[in-house]
Write a protein that holds these residues in place. Structure first.
Motif, mmCIF file in Angstrom:
data_model
loop_
_atom_site.group_PDB
_atom_site.id
_atom_site.type_symbol
_atom_site.label_atom_id
_atom_site.label_comp_id
_atom_site.label_asym_id
_atom_site.label_seq_id
_atom_site.Cartn_x
_atom_site.Cartn_y
_atom_site.Cartn_z
ATOM 1 N N GLN A 141 30.486 25.604 -26.467
ATOM 2 C CA GLN A 141 30.238 25.078 -27.803
ATOM 3 C C GLN A 141 29.030 24.152 -27.758
ATOM 4 N N ARG A 142 28.970 23.357 -26.686
ATOM 5 C CA ARG A 142 27.846 22.427 -26.519
ATOM 6 C C ARG A 142 26.544 23.193 -26.480
ATOM 7 N N GLU A 143 26.573 24.301 -25.736
ATOM 8 C CA GLU A 143 25.350 25.100 -25.594
ATOM 9 C C GLU A 143 24.927 25.657 -26.953
ATOM 10 N N ALA A 144 25.927 26.120 -27.721
ATOM 11 C CA ALA A 144 25.614 26.676 -29.045
ATOM 12 C C ALA A 144 24.962 25.612 -29.922
ATOM 13 N N VAL A 145 25.556 24.401 -29.883
ATOM 14 C CA VAL A 145 25.023 23.318 -30.710
ATOM 15 C C VAL A 145 23.592 22.993 -30.283
ATOM 16 N N GLU A 146 23.390 22.897 -28.966
ATOM 17 C CA GLU A 146 22.044 22.526 -28.489
ATOM 18 C C GLU A 146 21.025 23.590 -28.839
ATOM 19 N N ASN A 147 21.402 24.851 -28.701
ATOM 20 C CA ASN A 147 20.459 25.924 -29.036
ATOM 21 C C ASN A 147 20.100 25.914 -30.521
ATOM 22 N N ALA A 148 21.129 25.803 -31.349
ATOM 23 C CA ALA A 148 20.868 25.766 -32.787
ATOM 24 C C ALA A 148 20.000 24.571 -33.124
ATOM 25 N N ARG A 149 20.282 23.474 -32.473
ATOM 26 C CA ARG A 149 19.528 22.253 -32.739
ATOM 27 C C ARG A 149 18.075 22.411 -32.312
ATOM 28 N N ASP A 150 17.855 22.976 -31.139
ATOM 29 C CA ASP A 150 16.473 23.142 -30.664
ATOM 30 C C ASP A 150 15.656 23.989 -31.628
ATOM 31 N N ILE A 151 16.309 25.029 -32.154
ATOM 32 C CA ILE A 151 15.589 25.900 -33.086
ATOM 33 C C ILE A 151 15.284 25.153 -34.377
ATOM 34 N N ILE A 152 16.275 24.483 -34.923
ATOM 35 C CA ILE A 152 16.067 23.783 -36.189
ATOM 36 C C ILE A 152 15.037 22.679 -36.045
ATOM 37 N N GLN A 153 15.010 22.053 -34.865
ATOM 38 C CA GLN A 153 14.055 20.967 -34.679
ATOM 39 C C GLN A 153 12.603 21.435 -34.730
ATOM 40 N N LEU A 154 12.390 22.716 -34.543
ATOM 41 C CA LEU A 154 11.036 23.249 -34.685
ATOM 42 C C LEU A 154 10.513 22.988 -36.085
ATOM 43 N N PHE A 155 11.437 22.784 -37.017
ATOM 44 C CA PHE A 155 11.042 22.660 -38.410
ATOM 45 C C PHE A 155 11.094 21.242 -38.929
ATOM 46 N N GLU A 156 11.008 20.294 -38.024
ATOM 47 C CA GLU A 156 10.855 18.911 -38.450
ATOM 48 C C GLU A 156 9.523 18.813 -39.163
ATOM 49 N N ASP A 157 9.476 18.084 -40.256
ATOM 50 C CA ASP A 157 8.229 18.029 -40.987
ATOM 51 C C ASP A 157 7.177 17.235 -40.216
ATOM 52 N N SER A 158 5.943 17.528 -40.484
ATOM 53 C CA SER A 158 4.863 16.829 -39.798
ATOM 54 C C SER A 158 4.817 15.379 -40.274
ATOM 55 N N LYS A 159 4.050 14.566 -39.539
ATOM 56 C CA LYS A 159 3.954 13.158 -39.924
ATOM 57 C C LYS A 159 2.705 12.886 -40.750
ATOM 58 N N LEU A 160 2.059 13.937 -41.192
ATOM 59 C CA LEU A 160 0.829 13.732 -41.944
ATOM 60 C C LEU A 160 1.079 12.949 -43.216
ATOM 61 N N GLU A 161 0.099 12.151 -43.605
ATOM 62 C CA GLU A 161 0.239 11.387 -44.843
ATOM 63 C C GLU A 161 -1.097 11.120 -45.483
ATOM 64 N N LEU A 162 -1.095 11.072 -46.773
ATOM 65 C CA LEU A 162 -2.283 10.636 -47.489
ATOM 66 C C LEU A 162 -2.340 9.114 -47.401
ATOM 67 N N GLU A 163 -3.539 8.553 -47.271
ATOM 68 C CA GLU A 163 -3.647 7.089 -47.197
ATOM 69 C C GLU A 163 -3.274 6.462 -48.524
ATOM 70 N N GLY A 164 -2.814 5.224 -48.440
ATOM 71 C CA GLY A 164 -2.369 4.494 -49.616
ATOM 72 C C GLY A 164 -3.372 4.484 -50.754
ATOM 73 N N GLU A 165 -4.627 4.286 -50.425
ATOM 74 C CA GLU A 165 -5.663 4.235 -51.461
ATOM 75 C C GLU A 165 -5.705 5.533 -52.260
ATOM 76 N N ALA A 166 -5.652 6.633 -51.539
ATOM 77 C CA ALA A 166 -5.718 7.943 -52.206
ATOM 78 C C ALA A 166 -4.499 8.147 -53.096
ATOM 79 N N VAL A 167 -3.337 7.760 -52.566
ATOM 80 C CA VAL A 167 -2.104 7.905 -53.338
ATOM 81 C C VAL A 167 -2.212 7.113 -54.630
ATOM 82 N N TYR A 168 -2.735 5.897 -54.495
ATOM 83 C CA TYR A 168 -2.852 5.021 -55.645
ATOM 84 C C TYR A 168 -3.847 5.549 -56.664
ATOM 85 N N SER A 169 -5.008 5.976 -56.190
ATOM 86 C CA SER A 169 -6.011 6.401 -57.166
ATOM 87 C C SER A 169 -5.610 7.707 -57.849
ATOM 88 N N LEU A 170 -4.862 8.529 -57.138
ATOM 89 C CA LEU A 170 -4.342 9.751 -57.748
ATOM 90 C C LEU A 170 -3.391 9.394 -58.872
#
Lengths: 401, 194
Positions: free
Chosen positions: A43-72
């Motif tokens: 069961q542990r192995e199943a959880v870890e495998n599923a988790r490893d796959i799903i973790q591929l889809f963690e969102d990136s850390k990219l962000e627009l800078e505050g100034e751009a967000v504000y002026s938009l």
């Protein structure tokens, strides 16, 4: 909560389970998924495998800078004025007919020291010593009678015929009419860990935050709409011919029809007024001064009044709407350091924090706290994100790395 | 998603503070989404602005929703696709073919932080790169965004069955990296017991 120990999950079942995916990516756990890891190795192995796959889809850390967000946002906001909507009013339970002008004011000031120009008995109404550590919010009528309010976020309204309604029930008080004299005010006391909503009889709304007091009355027959505030509140003010003024000890905020938040606590040196929409005038009210210090604010600007020297400075506030997120029952912070977050928690839960300078200033965190949670739940979550340990003892939170 | 519904209704009713909430809650999400299709920041910012202009202009005609982000994503992808295709057209010879072809979803436009990843992670990333662009897009919607199959179909213009097939194929490919090929293990066992 499901009994996780008994059920076994295959990798495929886990990959299709939305709740499991949510746990992997955000740590939010409704069903104790981590319990599965204590199970047998398959069961542990199943959880870890599923988790490893799903973790591929963690969102990136990219962000627009505050100034751009504000002026938009500025562009978008301008556009709202260019498009004149036909006021299609969708009324639902609580927000019937919001007009264009919404004013958010949180004001803070000394209660007892307030002096009004015209003779009035306001001071007599508000004893300085009020215990804000109580369990429930309460109303203090002009007669001195206390009315306790159940619910974590009670709602008070003034009905059409001037009667007071609490959570939709009319307050029937045979002994004392609520507004006996012209200058009678009702004071709402909101203790720590609670909030309340007041519907005034001009259609305006006031969300009163934890540890605050608001005195208000019926506006019928009055020339100016006035309320008194000690602490923090958000005002949503309906535009009409009468001026709307929020009074604190030191500062009057006159509403010209907008949405803004004012924060002024008696134990802090600054009074902040943050504007989201419309315009307000912030004026220091000292009878002695010859030249009145008054400034007008534009949306997403913040006025900071220094009590020590009476100056008012205007700053840009691109994250202005974060200040008012608490009216939803949540507190949102955007790239704040821990000291700022603790400051808010201190205010809301009425506890003190002891932590090292380094820890307080070193990291930037963003997030959203649900104010219905207990202090423990909130700290539990924060300590995982910001990586610290804590211990609560006698209303003091000791924090260490 | 009751909170979303309430916020949306407030916005529809004319409250601009609700609009600002919606904006701040979604602006970074939309930016990251845009970066999956292009690294042209200016284009992405313009498109985000267009999405919100569109909201403001169609405000009185808007229906209900219980997932504001999803609604914004649909609008954003549509507008971004138009821009990218138009740009393509300027550079290409066979313009009609280019207009029909959908825009490319890819993780490569983002900076990939790969320092110190385990061998397992590297293998998984390689497998991810081998999936089709459509498969990657679908899995992004499924896991990163948490959208339902119906919503995924709307965004990718796929039929429900196709979407499910793509998901299962993609996940099989990824699972194979972690769990090995079932067939070969059995073969080994058979061999041993001979």
């Amino acid at each position: 909560m499901l009994e996780m120990k008994s059920k076994k999950y295959t990798v495929d079942e886990l990959l299709e389970n939305k709740d499991f995916a949510l746990w992997v990516l955000t740590g939010k756990c409704e069903n104790n998924w981590h319990e599965l890891l204590k199970s047998d190795s398959k069961q542990r192995e199943a959880v870890e495998n599923a988790r490893d796959i799903i973790q591929l889809f963690e969102d990136s850390k990219l962000e627009l800078e505050g100034e751009a967000v504000y002026s938009l946002w500025e562009n978008i906001h301008t556009h709202t004025h260019q498009i004149k909507p036909k006021t299609k009013v969708i009324s639902w339970q609580k927000f019937s007919g919001w007009a264009a002008a919404v004013l958010l004011i949180a004001m803070v000031g000394y209660w007892g020291l307030f002096v009004h120009d015209e003779a009035s008995s306001y001071q007599a109404q508000f004893s300085h010593e009020i215990n804000l550590d109580t369990e429930r919010a309460h109303l203090i009528l002009a007669s001195g009678k206390h009315i306790w309010l159940d619910k974590t976020r009670p709602e008070i309204s003034i009905a059409a015929n001037n009667q007071l309604k609490i959570n939709d029930q009319i307050l029937f008080d045979s002994d004392h009419a609520v507004w006996k004299h012209e200058n009678d005010l009702v004071q709402l006391v909101v203790p720590f860990g609670k909030q309340a909503l007041v519907n005034l009889n001009d259609g305006s709304k006031v969300w009163v935050n934890a540890g605050s007091r608001l005195a208000f009355s019926s506006f019928k027959g009055k020339e100016v709409r006035e309320v008194y505030l000690l602490g923090e509140a958000c005002f949503d003010v309906r535009k009409n011919e009468k001026r709307f003024v929020v009074k604190t000890e030191e500062v009057d905020v006159t509403v010209h029809g907008t949405f803004f938040n004012v924060s002024a606590f008696s134990d802090e040196d600054e009074i902040e007024t943050t504007l989201l929409e419309g315009s307000v005038a912030v004026k220091e009210r000292k009878n002695i001064r010859v030249f009145e210090n008054e400034i007008m604010l534009k949306p997403y600007e913040k006025a900071v009044f220094q009590k020590t020297d009476g100056t008012i400075e205007v700053e840009k506030a691109p994250n202005a709407n974060e200040y008012t997120a608490w009216i939803d029952g949540s507190f949102t912070f955007f790239k704040e350091d821990l000291s700022e977050v603790f400051k808010q928690l201190k205010r809301y839960y009425n506890v003190d924090f002891v932590a090292s300078e380094a820890l307080l200033n070193e990291q930037e965190i963003s997030g959203k706290l649900d104010l219905n949670s207990s202090l423990d739940e909130v700290l539990e979550m924060l300590s995982e994100i910001a990586e610290f340990n804590y211990k609560i003892q006698d209303k003091v939170v000791y924090v260490e790395q | 998603m009751k909170k979303d519904e309430k916020l949306w209704n407030e916005f529809r009713g004319g409250c601009n503070a609700a609009l600002s909430h919606i904006y701040y809650q979604n602006v970074q999400k939309l930016y990251r989404y845009g970066r999956k299709f292009t690294d042209n920041d200016e284009l992405i910012k313009d498109t985000i602005q267009e999405v919100f202009f569109h909201l403001i202009e169609t405000r009185p005609r808007l229906g209900r929703t219980d997932n504001i982000s999803y609604y914004l994503y649909v609008c954003f992808r549509r507008k971004l696709a138009l821009h990218i295709k138009a740009n393509r057209q300027l550079k290409s010879i066979d313009s009609e073919k280019d207009m029909e072809q959908d825009i490319d979803f890819s993780f490569e436009h983002e900076l990939v932080q790969e320092e110190g990843s385990s061998e397992k992670k590297q293998k998984l990333n390689k497998a991810l790169a081998k999936l089709t662009l459509k498969q990657r897009e679908i899995l992004y919607y499924k896991y990163t965004c948490g959208f339902s199959y119906e919503q995924i179909c709307e965004l990718t213009s796929l039929k429900y069955d196709s979407a499910r097939t793509q998901v299962s194929r993609a996940l099989s490919a990824l699972k194979r990296v972690l769990m090995g090929d079932g067939v070969s293990i059995n073969f080994l066992t058979i061999f041993r017991f001979r």
